[in-house]
Design an enzyme around this catalytic site. Sequence first.
Site, short mmCIF file in Angstrom:
data_model
loop_
_atom_site.label_atom_id
_atom_site.label_comp_id
_atom_site.label_asym_id
_atom_site.label_seq_id
_atom_site.Cartn_x
_atom_site.Cartn_y
_atom_site.Cartn_z
N GLY A 1 0.85 -1.17 0.14
CA GLY A 1 -0.06 0.06 0.10
C GLY A 1 0.94 1.35 -0.09
O GLY A 1 0.32 2.39 0.50
N SER B 1 4.47 -6.00 -2.32
CA SER B 1 4.61 -4.36 -2.73
C SER B 1 5.35 -3.75 -1.48
O SER B 1 6.28 -4.30 -1.25
CB SER B 1 3.09 -3.77 -2.90
OG SER B 1 3.33 -2.71 -3.69
#
Length: 538
Positions: A140, A226
């Site tokens: 995120g 991520s």
Amino acid sequence: MMKRIYFVSLTALVFSTIGKASGVASPTIVTTSGKLVGVNDGAGGTCIFRPILKPYAHPPTGDLRWTPPAALISSQTVDASKLGPSCFQQFAFATQSVIIPIFNTPPPPSENEDCLYLNIWAPESIQGTPKAAIFWMYGGILSFGTASLPHYDGTSLAKNQDVVVVSINYRTNVFGFPSGGANTTEIPLNQRNLGLLDQELALQWVRQNIHAFGGDPNRIALMGHSAGADSVTWFLQRHPTNPPFQSAIMLSSAFLVGTTPTTYEQAWTTFATAVGCTQPAGMQRLRCLKQVPGSKIHDYFNSPTAPPMFAALLDNITVFPNPVNRILDHKAARVPILQGGMQDDGSIFAVGDTDVGAFLNATFGPGTITQAELAPLYPGLSGFQEISQITRDFGFLCSTSIHTNAYVQSGATNVFRYIYGAVFADLQKFPDLGAYHSSELPELFGTFNLTTATGSEVQLSNTFQTIVASFAKNPFVSPSPAWPRYDPNDTTLAKLAYDGNVVLTNVVQAVSPAQLDMACTAFWNKILLLPPTVAGLV
């Protein structure tokens, strides 16, 4: 006989004693954070504990806002059967229409500054050989994300693979990565990467308590996606010797990219002024900022006038400069690594963009990189497709290539690299996304839509779970048939789930990484290995 899975959502990071939970509707684990009362999944297989009132640290609110997490000791009984709140999230206003549908739909139960908790999914039986544990960190951009999303429900993975699954919340955006300006009396440099300190404390709790849930503290696999994968790389850098984990799994890491030296001073001052704290930099301004309601800060950072997102800073404690050199100099953990990304990792970041020149100017600065110099690297591509591939290469693929190549060059032998290519129609939330960033996660967690998933999707979920769990259980052998250890000079890159191959015996196609990494070798690696810059993606 079907397995039962217990789920526990711990909102207390403390030391525990062994408790037994088996065969009951509301199993209880005894810890020094209290008696954690969980819930059986009802289908035979897992038990789930989710506390909603007790953080794994003291609530980081009031005077404790922007301070390192402090472990909480308690003897209370905790209802650990419900998901806790997300930490406050920030979605860049300009991209909310794309990011929120993909990464925050359906949303978490709530958002709150009091949010530091973890979830555990554990098989019913805690007897016998302790089980491998997977420690999950969401992505995120270090700006949003939460362990409370349904996408990250660990029931299927724990039940199907007989592992313990842990997911954690950590602070993001200005709450987790405050700059404090150049005045380090506001927030000392060693306290600016609070989200990473949250992760460290969570892992410390797991190491000390996972045995109570049938887990093996010596077989913990860090796994992140991520920015969560970036967090795994920082764990590797912080623990060069005697690491508190056995292995590392990194999905679509943007390692090396987006780290600034020590401060986002102007953004911090802009924020302080916007919420009414106009004092000069120093403790008086910090006291003012700590009195601003968290909801007001949240609303400001999700507005059109918010400053750039805050992210991790170089502090030589949680994040270090020259990470490649640290790997080569054996100053990073020497553990088995499973790392890779998606065939179309850049597509969701390119939705709505068709002007390549404007994209390059906005991303790297006017005239820094031109479309003409990139044209030979992306023949036949233009507009959205070219921007998507550029973003994939610069943002994810080349970082993965550099990281895995450095480990192999340093003499590490248990490195497994992949690129994932499966595309399923029911996951395409926007046109032409392909195998996009995060589209493997429903398969990994088994949280795909049962009513729309094809048989191939269901099969791939089982296959991908088996690969990941096999690596967590024993990372010193290949996680799948025909998957060789990575060597950048040989046919050892695993293409996963291409051409409809979704069963364990054919899911891997071993190829040379040279063609995939061509743009990295020819151009992007020299950009990524420059001194830290604010350009790029995390």
